[in-house]
Design a protein around this motif. Structure first.
Motif, PDB file in Angstrom:
ATOM      1  N   ASP A 103      45.165  68.604  66.272  1.00  0.00           N
ATOM      2  CA  ASP A 103      45.229  68.625  64.816  1.00  0.00           C
ATOM      3  C   ASP A 103      43.881  68.794  64.118  1.00  0.00           C
ATOM      4  N   ALA A 104      42.919  69.449  64.774  1.00  0.00           N
ATOM      5  CA  ALA A 104      41.666  69.789  64.097  1.00  0.00           C
ATOM      6  C   ALA A 104      41.947  70.930  63.110  1.00  0.00           C
ATOM      7  N   LEU A 105      41.045  71.166  62.195  1.00  0.00           N
ATOM      8  CA  LEU A 105      41.215  72.225  61.202  1.00  0.00           C
ATOM      9  C   LEU A 105      40.083  73.231  61.318  1.00  0.00           C
ATOM     10  N   LEU A 106      40.445  74.494  61.435  1.00  0.00           N
ATOM     11  CA  LEU A 106      39.483  75.593  61.426  1.00  0.00           C
ATOM     12  C   LEU A 106      39.664  76.330  60.109  1.00  0.00           C
ATOM     13  N   GLU A 107      38.637  76.317  59.275  1.00  0.00           N
ATOM     14  CA  GLU A 107      38.663  77.029  58.001  1.00  0.00           C
ATOM     15  C   GLU A 107      37.511  78.009  57.987  1.00  0.00           C
ATOM     16  N   GLY A 108      37.785  79.205  57.519  1.00  0.00           N
ATOM     17  CA  GLY A 108      36.730  80.194  57.432  1.00  0.00           C
ATOM     18  C   GLY A 108      37.245  81.516  56.918  1.00  0.00           C
ATOM     19  N   ILE A 131      41.087  81.834  55.724  1.00  0.00           N
ATOM     20  CA  ILE A 131      42.187  81.394  56.576  1.00  0.00           C
ATOM     21  C   ILE A 131      41.925  79.965  57.024  1.00  0.00           C
ATOM     22  N   ALA A 132      42.981  79.190  57.196  1.00  0.00           N
ATOM     23  CA  ALA A 132      42.903  77.812  57.703  1.00  0.00           C
ATOM     24  C   ALA A 132      43.968  77.661  58.783  1.00  0.00           C
ATOM     25  N   LEU A 133      43.550  77.152  59.947  1.00  0.00           N
ATOM     26  CA  LEU A 133      44.438  77.006  61.098  1.00  0.00           C
ATOM     27  C   LEU A 133      44.289  75.611  61.685  1.00  0.00           C
ATOM     28  N   GLU A 138      31.823  77.507  59.107  1.00  0.00           N
ATOM     29  CA  GLU A 138      30.552  76.859  58.812  1.00  0.00           C
ATOM     30  C   GLU A 138      29.685  76.656  60.061  1.00  0.00           C
ATOM     31  N   GLY A 139      30.319  76.387  61.208  1.00  0.00           N
ATOM     32  CA  GLY A 139      29.572  76.124  62.434  1.00  0.00           C
ATOM     33  C   GLY A 139      29.338  77.332  63.317  1.00  0.00           C
ATOM     34  N   VAL A 148      36.472  79.230  71.535  1.00  0.00           N
ATOM     35  CA  VAL A 148      37.924  79.368  71.428  1.00  0.00           C
ATOM     36  C   VAL A 148      38.513  78.226  70.607  1.00  0.00           C
ATOM     37  N   PHE A 149      39.421  78.573  69.699  1.00  0.00           N
ATOM     38  CA  PHE A 149      40.172  77.592  68.927  1.00  0.00           C
ATOM     39  C   PHE A 149      41.653  77.811  69.246  1.00  0.00           C
ATOM     40  N   VAL A 150      42.280  76.851  69.930  1.00  0.00           N
ATOM     41  CA  VAL A 150      43.686  76.948  70.303  1.00  0.00           C
ATOM     42  C   VAL A 150      44.534  76.511  69.111  1.00  0.00           C
ATOM     43  N   VAL A 151      45.258  77.461  68.522  1.00  0.00           N
ATOM     44  CA  VAL A 151      46.068  77.205  67.336  1.00  0.00           C
ATOM     45  C   VAL A 151      47.321  76.420  67.737  1.00  0.00           C
TER      46      VAL A 151
END
Length: 131
Positions: free
Chosen positions: A45-50, A97-99, A64-65, A125-128
């Motif tokens: 349940d982490a959030l990737l926004e960009g 986008i936010a995932l 951001e990172g 890698v970000f596992v959605v």
């Protein structure tokens, strides 16, 4: 044609609610710019926004990172022309986008557990999450 469907049922205080359904065993692609993994039974349940970037054969998110490659559960995301479709919304290069999901190291190819575009190798890698 028969198609298997998996559903998540949430029971709270004696009441059950259907939270989501999707195809089980959806095919993993072998080409294209989006990374795909087998559909899991749970998700982080982490959030990737960009900002979505689609050039160079690798769909990725500048955040951001740094830069991350979102890998989508099989059957949940699709690519057509220059558009990513995720949960009914369409995204093109430069769109915010936010995932939800979680970071899982660095992309390598070939992947024994899904599909990773060659152009994405070496990126984070970000596992959605499917939920």
């Amino acid at each position: 044609m028969f198609r298997a469907v998996g559903c998540l049922v949430l029971a709270v205080g004696g009441a059950a609610a259907l939270v989501g359904c999707t195809a089980i065993g959806a095919a993993i692609p072998t080409t294209g710019p989006i990374a795909v993994h087998p559909r899991p039974e749970a998700g982080m349940d982490a959030l990737l926004e960009g900002v979505l970037r689609t050039d160079g054969g690798c769909v990725r998110v500048e955040h951001e990172g740094g830069t991350a490659v979102p890998t989508f559960p099989a059957g949940d995301g699709s690519w057509s022309g220059d558009t990513l479709t995720w949960r009914g919304d369409e995204y093109t290069d430069g769109d915010p986008i936010a995932l939800g999901g979680g970071f899982m190291g660095t992309a390598s190819a070939p992947s024994s557990n899904g599909y990773m575009p060659e152009a994405c190798v070496g990126l984070e890698v970000f596992v959605v999450s499917p939920y």
